[in-house]
Scaffold this active site. Structure first.
Site: not given
Ligand code: ME8
Length: 509
Positions: A18, A21, A143, A293
């Site tokens: 995407h 990257h 996480c 993000k």
């Protein structure tokens, strides 16, 4: 020649690339191109991270073997890099036999240093980060990066003695500029000051990875495997000549969520292995959409291939490098993309190239440089002479947005120079001596802008340089010389203006 070895992260082969990257890889390519025209011995490494529990799981969900899964995703990454004009020197895949040899060689060095020992790990593990988390790092049970529940893992495996490198890492981060920018360096110092804990270096439950030497039922922890790619890519351990030419790396370019691995684990592993440390890790910010993000997990990705197909690779490169201060987060909207394209590329740079080549072609009969430079030419030369230092300073400090804006500012000055000197009026008045001077200065200044834009807009800037100077941009072409002979070609607009409505549509996946 100075070796300049730089790397992107190797991207997980769990899904197609995407825009996030593309962002890192475009930035790395711009830096690599800047260093190449400077005459450095550049090596740009990228690749895919193909092992680990996540890939195993996704392949199973899709009914594929892990090999089929990683082959398909890797092909999508390399196709994207070709479309975005990424000139990498090597694409590492962690499933390559040479990489497996590098990982095993690294492991054996860690073992020889006495830094691996058997221990029991029990606690939280995020399969998406492939990282272990301490209870105080979790957000509830989730996480901290993905906001999704972690797995509870309990197994006996190998541990790496990270704690042994506590002082060395603190000195490295505090006393050098190993971690950039400053906000990230402070973040890492904070982690070090909390006390570094040893980490689990192998996994029993994972099959898809590099087997631990002597223990075929365990694989080496995927982050050790992945980080080792930076060695594999330049020939470790089979080609010591290339390895010595490029190691240590000058720069690991990464996103800010993986600094713990690059700024703590990686230098500790290298210290343990007795290998020199890379010079710098630069962590850029996140591309966001509506403040979140952009990520596969969030599902708000933007397809860079579709964007490049619609607007051209240069437009994508330009937006990402120019619009977001490198190091900070930046929101991605189609409206901002189109606005910037129109303002900077269509109206400024594209227009300059069109004006300069059209004027020169129309007045091709005008004798060259008969007259003397006047005040406007002296001012233009001053601006041109400052370009080299300014662009260099911007690239050297990783202010990629600044490098783009410095060239853009110069483009603006050249356009204003044309407005002020009004060559069309000089032609009407028959002031051919003066017109010759203005045309020479215009062409040379436009050529110079194109030359400095090459790292950011490789295709359009190369095309512009050919139209303005009859030759491709070459190293050493960064000085202003209006006596240069220009062979001019007029071509179609480099960046046709877009209707603003194109920007109103929300970004589809
Ligand atoms: O972390 N904004 O792979 P990955 C900016 N395999 N950059 C982004 C981004 C965003 N929204 N999303 C992704 C891994 N990136 C490991 C790396 S290296 C030894 C192993 C970019 O596929 C950014 O560079 O999750 C980030 O660090 C990287 O993609 C993460 O890619």
């Amino acid at each position: 020649m100075t070796a300049y070895y730089l790397t992107t992260p190797i991207y997980y082969a769990n899904d197609v690339p995407h825009i996030g990257h593309a962002y890192t890889t475009i930035a790395a390519d711009a830096l690599a191109r800047f260093h190449r025209v400077r005459g450095d011995d550049v090596f740009l490494l990228t690749g895919t991270d193909e092992h680990g529990i996540n890939i195993e799981r996704i392949a199973a969900e899709l009914g594929l073997t892990p090999t089929q899964q990683v082959d398909a995703v890797t092909a999508a990454f390399s196709a994207l890099w070709a479309e975005l004009d990424i000139e990498y020197d090597r694409f590492v895949r962690t499933t390559e036999p040479t990489h497996r040899r590098a990982v095993v060689a690294l492991w054996q060095r860690l073992q020889a240093s006495g830094d691996l020992y058997r221990g029991v790990y029990e606690g939280a593990y995020c399969p998406r980060c492939e990282a272990y988390y301490q209870p105080d790092e979790l957000v509830g049970r989730d996480c901290p990066v993905h906001g999704l529940p972690c797995d509870n893992v309990a197994e006996e495996n190998w541990f790496f003695r990270l704690s042994r490198y506590q002082d060395a890492l603190e000195r490295l981060v505090r006393e050098t500029d190993f971690v950039q920018p400053t906000a990230r360096r402070n973040e890492i110092l904070g982690v070090i000051r909390q006390g570094l804990r040893d980490f689990s270096a192998s996994r029993r439950l994972v099959r898809w990875g590099v087997p631990v030497p002597g223990a075929p039922d365990e694989v080496i922890y995927v982050w050790i495997d992945a980080l080792a790619n930076y060695l594999t890519g330049i020939g470790y351990p089979d080609d010591p000549k290339t390895f010595e030419r490029f190691w240590p790396a000058k720069l690991h370019l990464v996103g800010k969520e993986i600094i713990r691995f690059h700024c703590l684990y990686w230098p500790a592993l290298l210290l343990s292995a007795g290998l020199p440390l890379p010079q710098q890790v630069f962590a850029h910010g996140w591309l966001t959409k509506d403040g979140n993000k952009i990520s596969k997990t969030t599902g708000n990705t933007v397809d860079p291939r579709a964007l490049a197909a619609e607007f051209g690779a240069d437009a994508v490169r330009y937006y990402l490098l120019r619009a977001i201060p490198f190091g900070q987060d930046g929101d991605f909207t189609r409206r901002a993309f189109v606005a910037r394209y129109n303002a900077d590329l269509a109206n400024d740079f594209g227009n300059l190239v069109q004006r300069a080549t059209t004027l020169a072609a129309r007045h091709a009969h005008v004798p060259v440089a008969q007259g003397k430079p006047g005040a406007p030419e002296i001012a233009l030369r001053e601006a041109a002479d400052q370009l080299s230092d300014r662009v260099t300073a911007a690239f050297e400090s990783f202010a990629l947005h600044e490098a783009a804006s410095v060239v853009g500012h110069f483009v603006g000055e050249v356009n204003r120079y044309i407005d002020k000197t009004a060559p069309w009026t000089l032609a009407r008045q028959g002031s051919f001596d003066r017109l010759g001077v203005v045309l020479d200065h215009t062409l040379e200044a436009a050529r110079l802008a194109a030359w400095y834009y090459v790292p950011i807009l490789p295709r359009a800037a190369t095309d512009a340089h050919c139209r303005l100077a009859g030759a491709r941009p070459l190293p050493g072409g960064g000085t202003f010389d209006p006596t240069r002979r220009h062979v001019v070609n007029v071509g179609p607009p480099l960046f046709p203006r877009l209707a603003q409505q194109v920007g109103d549509v929300t970004l589809a996946k």
